[in-house]
Design an enzyme around this catalytic site. Structure first.
Site, PDB file in Angstrom:
ATOM      1  N   ASP A 170     -41.295 -54.842 -40.919  1.00 24.88           N
ATOM      2  CA  ASP A 170     -41.223 -53.481 -41.401  1.00 24.88           C
ATOM      3  C   ASP A 170     -41.810 -52.604 -40.294  1.00 24.88           C
ATOM      4  O   ASP A 170     -42.411 -53.099 -39.341  1.00 24.88           O
ATOM      5  CB  ASP A 170     -42.006 -53.339 -42.726  1.00 24.88           C
ATOM      6  CG  ASP A 170     -41.531 -52.127 -43.517  1.00 24.88           C
ATOM      7  OD1 ASP A 170     -41.702 -52.112 -44.745  1.00 24.88           O
ATOM      8  OD2 ASP A 170     -40.963 -51.198 -42.884  1.00 24.88           O
TER       9      ASP A 170
HETATM   10  C1  GLC Z   1     -40.382 -48.118 -44.062  1.00 21.28           C
HETATM   11  C2  GLC Z   1     -40.015 -48.993 -45.222  1.00 21.28           C
HETATM   12  C3  GLC Z   1     -38.785 -49.823 -44.993  1.00 21.28           C
HETATM   13  C4  GLC Z   1     -37.799 -49.009 -44.186  1.00 21.28           C
HETATM   14  C5  GLC Z   1     -38.387 -48.824 -42.808  1.00 21.28           C
HETATM   15  C6  GLC Z   1     -37.529 -47.900 -41.934  1.00 21.28           C
HETATM   16  O1  GLC Z   1     -41.737 -48.090 -43.848  1.00 21.28           O
HETATM   17  O2  GLC Z   1     -41.049 -49.843 -45.740  1.00 21.28           O
HETATM   18  O3  GLC Z   1     -38.255 -50.168 -46.286  1.00 21.28           O
HETATM   19  O4  GLC Z   1     -36.544 -49.681 -44.089  1.00 21.28           O
HETATM   20  O5  GLC Z   1     -39.724 -48.343 -42.847  1.00 21.28           O
HETATM   21  O6  GLC Z   1     -37.549 -46.600 -42.459  1.00 21.28           O
END
Ligand code: GLC
Length: 678
Positions: free
Chosen positions: A245
């Site tokens: 993430d």
């Molecule tokens: C965020 C989220 C994830 C998302 C990523 C890109 O923090 O936790 O679900 O796809 O970052 O935005």
């Protein structure tokens, strides 16, 4: 039933029909050849994201740039796009074919924008209504979540777009998400929190997986050998890309050996300087980096991103097909919780629409947010749905407000959460946003014929007001056509068929996790720099927990009202090898067409471990005309009977007698029988 005495031979079986992986040996071989040609600098660069949303290109090796974008309910990132109903609304449809169409539609939206990887679905289990991201996920039951996830993924990937199931694993709260350890026993992980991911890999053939921010049993998911190698790679045979993430890699060395293949959005932890030094000092074996590159490249080759243009110019960014799918989904997702004296449907008359959510499209906030191309609020929907319906959108400051409210045949009050009060990186209140209950009480003083339309990603406090209103529709976050769909249900053009993918407790203290959702400092000496949440309810969360605790929820898992009635009859079980086919009839005994979600639960009569009284192991959504009867068959494979033995660390199917329950909800069982697993 004569007890079947069998030797307690424990069978550990391989489960889950395994989908053919798109990544073939030829792709692995070609990828290995490419990795051999990469310099150390190229390898280290390759495992870090580029410009926040890309896997970088390496032109000399024929590796293209690969672009990704959020999110589970629509394509985000600097674009307007189709806003679909949120994840939990999709789960509330209980309609595999429709979810597959949702995925296909999302895939088309992605191709229309040249996107290779869609960062969805989100599939973390709904453990408590307080979690800020429940709206993106598929509810409390692992079987339902798995079915929804696998069909969503197959749809997306049918368009040659990689799906990315997230967030693996144990991301069931948003408070302190970078620093909370979800402490979960291994049996509960495999029986509750892993199955949606397992089915995504084994049946959905998902191409990419995103690890979660949190720690799992004190190890960050992005560097967890147990999650990324022991489970994903070794137990489930996952060959695709594991990505972090955003900024959730905390240790270059541990992640180097045991963690994600790809650090997103860029190499904040596994930086070139750090990784090169670790390799040159002989602390990190370069083969650990090679295998990350291998996983990324073999996936890119399998989807032929090196050969084809991802942008499909034949697809419009504002696609009528996609809008129609969003509309169908919202029609099927809305759950009618209450309809006193058949107050609805109201096919004609004078309506007032009011409330904080009446004139807007609401959805949850954060990376899942989408700016829709089309907006159908409830106020707009009610004004368009039918010429026999006269509808006024009123605010308290409007002229003759009280008179118009009093004179209405029906007042539709739109309440609930929104992207400010329910969002990523924060948790929400159980209560409705401040002032909304008072607002509702004021409306009720003017007119008793009130229908409440609720927006939220899960349960809210209702006990203090639900008795005063005629009807309640749980609309979740219903997407860009949500207002029209809600209006079609209120006026009877559509018969509601949604069923709850969650249990709805009367008060938050009734939830089996109520005293273990936040940090258990009193139980665990706090000497660590992070918080710890002990999932001490184990597998007994959701309806499993309510039944074990003998606590009646306000509305049970699987519940949802219809404008018609259904009758179940003639249950039978047939053996088919080591599987069983449960068959029964469902009849529409009312006056209007409708759809019923027939649910099949299984309960082990006897086991050396404690097991839930019943667990969802099958369902079919049946569309029936008035008076029509259909025969329904649900197949129960070995997965329907298995449990995870924490000491053996494997799945077991223990021969014995199992109860089979068929019902309209987890608490409305219409038929039951037994079967014997030999
Ligand atoms: C965020 C989220 C994830 C998302 C990523 C890109 O923090 O936790 O679900 O796809 O970052 O935005």
């Amino acid at each position: 039933m004569k007890r079947i005495i069998v030797s307690l031979c424990l069978i550990s079986m391989a489960f889950c029909a395994v989908a053919q992986s798109k990544i073939k040996q030829e792709h692995k071989d070609r990828a290995a050849e490419i990795v051999k040609q990469m310099t150390l600098d190229e390898k280290i660069d390759y495992i870090g994201g580029h410009e926040s949303w890309y896997i970088r290109e390496i032109p000399r090796l024929g590796l293209p740039a690969v672009r990704m974008a959020d999110g589970p309910q629509g394509v985000r990132n600097n674009t307007k796009s189709t806003l679909y109903p949120s994840g939990i609304a999709a789960a509330a449809t209980w309609d595999r074919a429709l979810i597959n169409q949702m995925g296909t539609s999302l895939g088309k939206d992605a191709r229309a924008r040249g996107i290779h990887i869609l960062l969805g679905p989100g599939a973390n289990i709904y453990r408590s209504p307080l979690c800020g991201r429940n709206f993106e996920y598929f509810g409390e039951d692992p079987y339902l979540a798995g079915e929804i996830a696998a069909n969503y993924i197959k749809g997306v990937q049918s368009q040659n777009v990689l799906a990315c199931i997230k967030h693996f694993a144990g991301n069931n709260q948003e408070w302190g998400r970078h620093t909370v350890s979800s402490d979960v026993d291994v049996r509960t992980l495999h029986e509750i929190y892993f199955p949606a991911f397992e089915k995504a890999v084994k049946e959905g053939d998902v191409a990419t997986i995103m690890t979660s921010y949190n720690l799992l049993n004190s190890v960050h998911a992005s560097e967890s050998k147990y999650l990324n190698y022991d489970v994903l790679r070794d137990m489930w045979g996952f060959d695709g890309i594991i990505m972090s993430d955003w900024t959730s890699v905390y240790s270059p060395l541990n992640t180097g050996y045991y963690g994600v293949d790809l650090e997103m959005p860029f190499a904040k932890s596994m930086t070139p300087e750090v990784m090169k030094q670790l390799v040159e000092q002989g602390v990190l074996d370069v083969r650990a980096i090679d295998r990350k590159c291998q996983h990324i490249i073999q996936t890119i080759l399998a989807y032929e991103f090196d050969k084809t243009e991802q942008l499909d110019k034949s697809l419009p960014e504002n696609n009528p097909y996609c809008d129609s799918i969003a509309h169908e989904l919202s029609r099927a997702a809305i759950v009618m919780l209450k309809n006193q004296d058949n107050f609805l449907p109201m096919k004609k008359g004078d309506f007032v629409v009011c409330g904080p959510n009446a004139d807007k499209i609401v959805t949850g906030g954060g990376s899942g947010f989408v700016t829709p191309l089309i907006s159908s609020s409830v106020a707009l929907g009610m004004s368009e749905v039918d010429k026999k319906v006269k509808s006024l959108y009123l605010k308290p400051e409007d002229k003759d407000y009280e008179k118009k409210m009093k004179n209405a045949d029906c007042v539709v009050v739109c309440l609930g959460h929104n992207s400010e009060t329910e969002k990523e990186n924060a948790d929400r209140t159980f209560e409705l946003p401040e002032g909304q209950v008072e607002y509702l009480k004021d409306v009720l003083k003017l007119n008793k014929n009130v229908v409440v339309v609720l927006n939220a990603g899960g349960n809210v406090e209702m006990a203090s007001w639900i008795g005063d209103v005629k009807a309640v529709l749980m609309a979740w976050y219903p997407g860009q056509q949500g207002g029209l769909a809600i209006s079609e249900i209120i006026t009877g053009k559509i018969n509601p068929s949604g069923k709850l993918p969650i249990s709805m407790e009367k008060k938050i203290e009734d939830n089996p996790v109520a005293d273990s959702y936040y940090e258990n400092v009193k139980r665990i000496r706090k000497i660590n720099p992070y918080s710890r949440v002990e999932y001490k309810e184990g597998i007994f969360m959701g309806y499993r927990g309510y039944e074990k605790n003998n606590t009646q929820p306000l509305f049970p898992f699987g519940y949802g009202l219809s404008y018609t009635t259904f009758e179940y009859s003639d249950i039978a079980v047939a053996e088919d090898g080591d599987e069983f086919i449960v068959s029964f009839n469902v009849k529409n005994t009312g006056k209007v067409a409708g759809a019923e979600v027939a649910q099949v639960y299984v309960g082990d009569q006897e086991c050396y471990l404690v097991r839930p009284a019943k667990e969802l192991k099958g369902f079919e959504k049946v569309y029936l005309k008035p008076g029509e009867q259909k025969a329904v068959s649900v197949r129960l494979d070995q997965e329907a009977f298995r449990f995870f033995d924490p000491m053996e660390h494997k799945w077991i199917v223990e021969p014995g007698v199992f109860n089979v329950y068929v019902g309209s909800s987890s608490a409305d069982i219409r038929l039951n029988t037994q079967l014997t697993v030999k």
